[in-house]
Write a protein that holds these residues in place. Structure first.
Motif, PDB file in Angstrom:
ATOM      1  N   CYS A   1      34.319  28.141  -5.890  1.00  8.82           N
ATOM      2  CA  CYS A   1      35.098  26.903  -6.035  1.00  8.82           C
ATOM      3  C   CYS A   1      36.013  26.929  -7.253  1.00  8.82           C
ATOM      4  O   CYS A   1      36.528  25.880  -7.664  1.00  8.82           O
ATOM      5  CB  CYS A   1      34.156  25.698  -6.116  1.00  8.82           C
TER       6      CYS A   1
ATOM      7  N   GLU B   1      33.938  20.984  -5.511  1.00  6.72           N
ATOM      8  CA  GLU B   1      35.405  20.866  -5.503  1.00  6.72           C
ATOM      9  C   GLU B   1      35.850  19.610  -6.249  1.00  6.72           C
ATOM     10  O   GLU B   1      36.863  19.627  -6.959  1.00  6.72           O
ATOM     11  CB  GLU B   1      35.925  20.862  -4.059  1.00  6.72           C
TER      12      GLU B   1
ATOM     13  N   LEU C   1      22.459  16.783  -1.842  1.00  7.17           N
ATOM     14  CA  LEU C   1      23.770  16.556  -1.248  1.00  7.17           C
ATOM     15  C   LEU C   1      23.944  17.313   0.064  1.00  7.17           C
ATOM     16  O   LEU C   1      23.614  18.495   0.154  1.00  7.17           O
ATOM     17  CB  LEU C   1      24.865  16.991  -2.228  1.00  7.17           C
ATOM     18  N   ASP C   2      24.512  16.629   1.073  1.00 10.72           N
ATOM     19  CA  ASP C   2      24.819  17.293   2.344  1.00 10.72           C
ATOM     20  C   ASP C   2      26.012  18.224   2.168  1.00 10.72           C
ATOM     21  O   ASP C   2      26.113  19.234   2.856  1.00 10.72           O
ATOM     22  CB  ASP C   2      25.175  16.244   3.415  1.00 10.72           C
ATOM     23  N   ASP C   3      26.912  17.848   1.247  1.00 14.68           N
ATOM     24  CA  ASP C   3      28.166  18.586   1.077  1.00 14.68           C
ATOM     25  C   ASP C   3      28.249  19.133  -0.349  1.00 14.68           C
ATOM     26  O   ASP C   3      28.965  18.596  -1.199  1.00 14.68           O
ATOM     27  CB  ASP C   3      29.334  17.637   1.381  1.00 14.68           C
ATOM     28  N   ARG C   4      27.515  20.200  -0.622  1.00 13.43           N
ATOM     29  CA  ARG C   4      27.510  20.781  -1.981  1.00 13.43           C
ATOM     30  C   ARG C   4      28.895  21.263  -2.371  1.00 13.43           C
ATOM     31  O   ARG C   4      29.351  21.067  -3.487  1.00 13.43           O
ATOM     32  CB  ARG C   4      26.554  21.968  -2.063  1.00 13.43           C
ATOM     33  N   ARG C   5      29.568  21.896  -1.424  1.00 16.07           N
ATOM     34  CA  ARG C   5      30.904  22.425  -1.727  1.00 16.07           C
ATOM     35  C   ARG C   5      31.853  21.280  -2.096  1.00 16.07           C
ATOM     36  O   ARG C   5      32.645  21.401  -3.038  1.00 16.07           O
ATOM     37  CB  ARG C   5      31.463  23.222  -0.547  1.00 16.07           C
ATOM     38  N   GLY C   6      31.749  20.166  -1.363  1.00 15.11           N
ATOM     39  CA  GLY C   6      32.598  19.016  -1.668  1.00 15.11           C
ATOM     40  C   GLY C   6      32.373  18.526  -3.085  1.00 15.11           C
ATOM     41  O   GLY C   6      33.325  18.174  -3.798  1.00 15.11           O
TER      42      GLY C   6
ATOM     43  N   THR D   1      28.832   9.474  -1.417  1.00 16.97           N
ATOM     44  CA  THR D   1      29.547  10.673  -0.968  1.00 16.97           C
ATOM     45  C   THR D   1      29.704  11.598  -2.179  1.00 16.97           C
ATOM     46  O   THR D   1      29.045  11.412  -3.203  1.00 16.97           O
ATOM     47  CB  THR D   1      30.946  10.308  -0.411  1.00 16.97           C
ATOM     48  N   THR D   2      30.619  12.535  -2.091  1.00 19.50           N
ATOM     49  CA  THR D   2      30.877  13.416  -3.234  1.00 19.50           C
ATOM     50  C   THR D   2      32.080  12.954  -4.044  1.00 19.50           C
ATOM     51  O   THR D   2      32.457  13.617  -5.010  1.00 19.50           O
ATOM     52  CB  THR D   2      31.121  14.863  -2.751  1.00 19.50           C
TER      53      THR D   2
ATOM     54  N   GLU E   1      28.271  29.981  -4.951  1.00 21.39           N
ATOM     55  CA  GLU E   1      29.001  28.831  -4.407  1.00 21.39           C
ATOM     56  C   GLU E   1      29.922  28.216  -5.474  1.00 21.39           C
ATOM     57  O   GLU E   1      31.061  27.846  -5.181  1.00 21.39           O
ATOM     58  CB  GLU E   1      28.011  27.764  -3.910  1.00 21.39           C
TER      59      GLU E   1
END
Ligand SMILES: C[S@@+](CC[C@H](N)C(=O)[O-])C[C@H]1O[C@@H](n2cnc3c(N)ncnc32)[C@H](O)[C@@H]1O
Length: 165
Positions: free
Chosen positions: A147, A116, A108-113, A86-87, A143
């Protein structure tokens, strides 16, 4: 600088200059560094030399089979971290001076995660260094800025350095 035009060649060109790239961050003796998606340690290994005995490099990857050079390195400052895919970053808030996101965001599926989480573990005034391979650098810059990081400068137009606000 004579940067090669093709992205594949650029990655090799950068890895050959890993010490110079990391010096531009900069990484200093005594720093604590987190490398997200460290792979075989192209950057984590030289970073461990740069932080020295008083510093620490936490190098995380979710694929143990890629991490042998990191896990086997007899360097007291280098700590291999098995990520859970995960992140999530298993470090305390504001515990790092520098975070590296090199050639991993596209995985990564969740770049923002991930960004952060990097903001959580990097102390205010610390640096996030990003090599956005296979992605639009301007999109990635926007992006990262969204953040809570401020763009500072870049290395050879390929690796972007941001200050954690
Ligand atoms: C292309 S390699 C880059 C390795 C290194 N950063 C470099 O620039 O040489 C990307 C690495 O990210 C790792 N990775 C992908 N998703 C991850 C995640 N969620 N957590 C930790 N590592 C991840 C992969 O296993 C792979 O080793």
């Amino acid at each position: 600088m004579d940067v090669p035009p093709e992205e594949r060649e650029q990655k090799l060109w950068l890895a050959e200059r890993a010490g110079e790239v990391l010096a531009s961050v900069p990484i200093r003796p005594g720093d604590t560094v987190f490398d997200f998606g460290c792979g075989a340690g192209a950057y984590a290994l030289p970073a461990a030399e740069m932080v020295g005995a008083e510093g620490a490099v936490h190098a995380m990857d979710c694929d143990l089979s890629r991490m042998d050079p990191v896990a086997d390195a007899a360097h007291s400052s280098l700590h291999a971290v098995h990520g859970d895919g995960t992140t999530h970053i298993p470090l305390e808030a504001a515990s790092c001076d520098v975070g590296l996101l090199y050639d991993v965001l596209q995985k990564l599926d969740d770049r923002r995660g991930a960004m952060e989480e990097m903001r959580r573990v990097i102390r205010p005034g610390g640096v996030l260094s990003v090599y956005p391979m296979h992605l639009d650098p301007q999109q990635v810059r926007a992006e990262v800025e969204a953040c809570g990081f401020r763009f500072r400068d870049d290395y050879a137009g390929l690796v972007m350095h941001f200050v954690r606000e």
